[in-house]
Design an enzyme around this catalytic site. Structure first.
Site, PDB file in Angstrom:
ATOM      1  N   GLY A  76       2.504   2.307  10.703  1.00 55.31           N
ATOM      2  CA  GLY A  76       3.474   3.389  10.575  1.00 55.31           C
ATOM      3  C   GLY A  76       4.231   3.696  11.851  1.00 55.31           C
ATOM      4  O   GLY A  76       4.941   4.692  11.931  1.00 55.31           O
ATOM      5  N   SER A 117       3.334  -2.098  10.227  1.00 57.56           N
ATOM      6  CA  SER A 117       4.781  -2.216  10.456  1.00 57.56           C
ATOM      7  C   SER A 117       5.355  -3.578  10.079  1.00 57.56           C
ATOM      8  O   SER A 117       6.301  -4.060  10.716  1.00 57.56           O
ATOM      9  CB  SER A 117       5.137  -1.843  11.906  1.00 57.56           C
ATOM     10  OG  SER A 117       4.783  -0.499  12.171  1.00 57.56           O
ATOM     11  N   GLU A 127      -6.889   4.869   7.683  1.00 57.71           N
ATOM     12  CA  GLU A 127      -6.629   6.289   7.421  1.00 57.71           C
ATOM     13  C   GLU A 127      -7.858   6.948   6.814  1.00 57.71           C
ATOM     14  O   GLU A 127      -8.136   8.121   7.059  1.00 57.71           O
ATOM     15  CB  GLU A 127      -5.386   6.434   6.519  1.00 57.71           C
ATOM     16  CG  GLU A 127      -4.117   6.197   7.336  1.00 57.71           C
ATOM     17  CD  GLU A 127      -2.952   5.615   6.576  1.00 57.71           C
ATOM     18  OE1 GLU A 127      -2.924   5.678   5.331  1.00 57.71           O
ATOM     19  OE2 GLU A 127      -2.051   5.066   7.242  1.00 57.71           O
ATOM     20  N   GLY A 155       2.837  -1.067   4.264  1.00 58.84           N
ATOM     21  CA  GLY A 155       2.901   0.346   3.900  1.00 58.84           C
ATOM     22  C   GLY A 155       4.336   0.791   3.672  1.00 58.84           C
ATOM     23  O   GLY A 155       4.898   0.635   2.589  1.00 58.84           O
ATOM     24  N   GLY A 156       4.957   1.318   4.713  1.00 58.43           N
ATOM     25  CA  GLY A 156       6.292   1.899   4.592  1.00 58.43           C
ATOM     26  C   GLY A 156       7.305   1.012   3.893  1.00 58.43           C
ATOM     27  O   GLY A 156       8.058   1.468   3.025  1.00 58.43           O
ATOM     28  N   GLU A 209      -5.662  -4.664  10.390  1.00 54.49           N
ATOM     29  CA  GLU A 209      -4.609  -3.661  10.581  1.00 54.49           C
ATOM     30  C   GLU A 209      -4.873  -2.867  11.855  1.00 54.49           C
ATOM     31  O   GLU A 209      -5.629  -1.883  11.838  1.00 54.49           O
ATOM     32  CB  GLU A 209      -4.581  -2.699   9.389  1.00 54.49           C
ATOM     33  CG  GLU A 209      -4.209  -3.345   8.077  1.00 54.49           C
ATOM     34  CD  GLU A 209      -3.576  -2.328   7.144  1.00 54.49           C
ATOM     35  OE1 GLU A 209      -2.466  -2.609   6.672  1.00 54.49           O
ATOM     36  OE2 GLU A 209      -4.168  -1.265   6.916  1.00 54.49           O
ATOM     37  N   ASN A 218       0.874  -1.180   0.000  1.00 52.47           N
ATOM     38  CA  ASN A 218       0.000   0.000   0.000  1.00 52.47           C
ATOM     39  C   ASN A 218       0.905   1.223   0.000  1.00 52.47           C
ATOM     40  O   ASN A 218       1.488   1.562   1.030  1.00 52.47           O
ATOM     41  CB  ASN A 218      -0.894  -0.039   1.251  1.00 52.47           C
ATOM     42  CG  ASN A 218      -1.689   1.244   1.428  1.00 52.47           C
ATOM     43  OD1 ASN A 218      -1.778   2.058   0.513  1.00 52.47           O
ATOM     44  ND2 ASN A 218      -2.270   1.414   2.616  1.00 52.47           N
ATOM     45  N   TRP A 219       1.012   1.841  -1.161  1.00 51.26           N
ATOM     46  CA  TRP A 219       1.957   2.952  -1.289  1.00 51.26           C
ATOM     47  C   TRP A 219       1.424   4.253  -0.704  1.00 51.26           C
ATOM     48  O   TRP A 219       2.144   5.235  -0.601  1.00 51.26           O
ATOM     49  CB  TRP A 219       2.338   3.162  -2.773  1.00 51.26           C
ATOM     50  CG  TRP A 219       3.065   2.003  -3.393  1.00 51.26           C
ATOM     51  CD1 TRP A 219       3.476   0.852  -2.766  1.00 51.26           C
ATOM     52  CD2 TRP A 219       3.471   1.871  -4.765  1.00 51.26           C
ATOM     53  NE1 TRP A 219       4.114   0.022  -3.665  1.00 51.26           N
ATOM     54  CE2 TRP A 219       4.121   0.626  -4.897  1.00 51.26           C
ATOM     55  CE3 TRP A 219       3.345   2.689  -5.885  1.00 51.26           C
ATOM     56  CZ2 TRP A 219       4.648   0.182  -6.124  1.00 51.26           C
ATOM     57  CZ3 TRP A 219       3.859   2.248  -7.104  1.00 51.26           C
ATOM     58  CH2 TRP A 219       4.509   1.010  -7.216  1.00 51.26           C
ATOM     59  N   LYS A 220       0.144   4.264  -0.352  1.00 45.11           N
ATOM     60  CA  LYS A 220      -0.487   5.472   0.205  1.00 45.11           C
ATOM     61  C   LYS A 220      -0.227   6.663  -0.732  1.00 45.11           C
ATOM     62  O   LYS A 220      -0.166   6.467  -1.952  1.00 45.11           O
ATOM     63  CB  LYS A 220      -0.023   5.710   1.647  1.00 45.11           C
ATOM     64  CG  LYS A 220      -0.197   4.437   2.496  1.00 45.11           C
ATOM     65  CD  LYS A 220      -0.019   4.657   3.970  1.00 45.11           C
ATOM     66  CE  LYS A 220      -0.195   3.324   4.697  1.00 45.11           C
ATOM     67  NZ  LYS A 220      -0.126   3.471   6.155  1.00 45.11           N
ATOM     68  N   HIS A 259      -9.626   1.334   4.691  1.00 46.33           N
ATOM     69  CA  HIS A 259      -8.360   1.544   5.400  1.00 46.33           C
ATOM     70  C   HIS A 259      -8.585   2.519   6.567  1.00 46.33           C
ATOM     71  O   HIS A 259      -9.365   3.465   6.450  1.00 46.33           O
ATOM     72  CB  HIS A 259      -7.294   2.086   4.444  1.00 46.33           C
ATOM     73  CG  HIS A 259      -5.926   2.063   5.050  1.00 46.33           C
ATOM     74  ND1 HIS A 259      -5.502   3.023   5.945  1.00 46.33           N
ATOM     75  CD2 HIS A 259      -4.902   1.182   4.930  1.00 46.33           C
ATOM     76  CE1 HIS A 259      -4.268   2.719   6.337  1.00 46.33           C
ATOM     77  NE2 HIS A 259      -3.887   1.609   5.742  1.00 46.33           N
TER      78      HIS A 259
HETATM   79  P1  PGA Z   1       2.803   0.354   7.571  1.00 50.72           P
HETATM   80  O1  PGA Z   1       1.326   0.601   6.939  1.00 50.72           O
HETATM   81  O2  PGA Z   1       3.335  -0.914   6.994  1.00 50.72           O
HETATM   82  O3  PGA Z   1       3.590   1.573   7.155  1.00 50.72           O
HETATM   83  O4  PGA Z   1       2.628   0.258   9.058  1.00 50.72           O
HETATM   84  C1  PGA Z   1       0.435  -0.474   6.725  1.00 50.72           C
HETATM   85  C2  PGA Z   1      -0.861   0.038   6.152  1.00 50.72           C
HETATM   86  O5  PGA Z   1      -1.372   1.079   6.592  1.00 50.72           O
HETATM   87  O6  PGA Z   1      -1.426  -0.593   5.243  1.00 50.72           O
END
Ligand code: PGA
Length: 251
Positions: free
Chosen positions: A171, A210, A95, A231-232, A165, A10-12, A93
């Site tokens: 993050g 994470s 966010e 994500g990251g 999640e 997930n590149w956001k 998600h």
């Molecule tokens: P993260 O994000 O790996 O940076 O914790 C995961 C996500 O929100 O899908």
């Protein structure tokens, strides 16, 4: 039970167009073995990343969609339009739930629209730290699952993957422990079994929060954790390929 792992990036809201194409190309150049791979780039780069992975087994998806296929919804993303470019969409998600205020009702409507457009859905659930500390993590996530999935047609279930999640792990660099990830995934699978037992057995439940190359293997070794939503660590080819390597030793 023979569920093929799914590793999704997930590149956001990250990466320039050039970076997105380079990252997708680098991942497509290392064919995954033993795992399915999906990438969720920013929507504006969907066409470019789809072209970059064309001919590879990697699937591309949007990070969000709207609950209607077309109309007066300025700035929104139509599932039918996504389906012209990519087969997947991420819905719910945290966010979007927390920053944009998306409700369970809206998320359900988005899943309806995505399925109607022929997309496959990666549906996200998860609790905040406050909810966990209050002892309500399982009931909170169960409510999210039932709000989105109760009453669906059996044939729709095979196009829905669930991603657990925990908000406190996203993050932060602090992933859930493998035991916590397993406990929550098992709890989600139990809730899904109450909706449709066969689906609960087949559905992939991803863990996100994470995930990195160092912790992925142990998280995915849990019996009810069938993949990762990353994500990251999905933003750098070496990191993401490191995760694929950790969970698919054949790579
Ligand atoms: P993260 O994000 O790996 O940076 O914790 C995961 C996500 O929100 O899908």
């Amino acid at each position: 039970v023979g569920r093929t792992p799914l590793i999704a990036g997930n590149w956001k809201m990250n990466l320039t167009r050039e970076q997105a194409i380079a990252l997708a190309s680098a991942i497509a150049a290392t064919p995954p073995s033993g795992s399915d791979v999906a990438l969720f780039p920013p929507a504006i780069w969907l066409t470019d990343t789809a072209a970059a992975v064309a001919g590879s087994p990697i699937k591309i998806g949007a990070q969000n969609c709207w609950s209607a296929q077309k109309g007066a919804f300025t700035g929104e993303l139509s599932p039918a339009m996504i389906a012209e470019i990519a087969p997947l969409v991420l819905i719910g998600h945290s966010e979007r739930r927390l920053i944009l205020g998306e409700s369970d009702e809206l998320i359900r409507a988005k899943i309806d629209a995505a399925l109607a457009a022929g997309l496959e859905v990666v549906f996200c659930v998860g609790e905040t730290l406050e909810t966990r500390q209050a002892g309500n993590a399982e009931s909170h996530v169960a409510n999210q699952v039932h709000a989105a999935l109760d009453g669906r047609a059996v044939e729709d279930f095979d196009r829905i993957t669930v991603a657990y999640e925990p908000v406190w792990a996203i993050g932060t660099g602090v992933a859930a422990t493998p035991a916590d990830a397993q406990e929550m995934s098992a709890s989600i699978r139990t809730e899904l079994a109450a909706i449709d037992a066969a689906y609960a057995d087949r559905v992939r439940i991803l863990y996100g929060g994470s995930v990195n190359a160092a912790n992925a293997a142990e998280l995915l070794a849990q019996p009810d954790v069938d993949g990762g939503l990353v994500g990251g660590a999905s933003l750098v080819a070496a990191d993401f390929l490191g995760i694929l390597g950790a969970v698919s030793p054949g790579i």
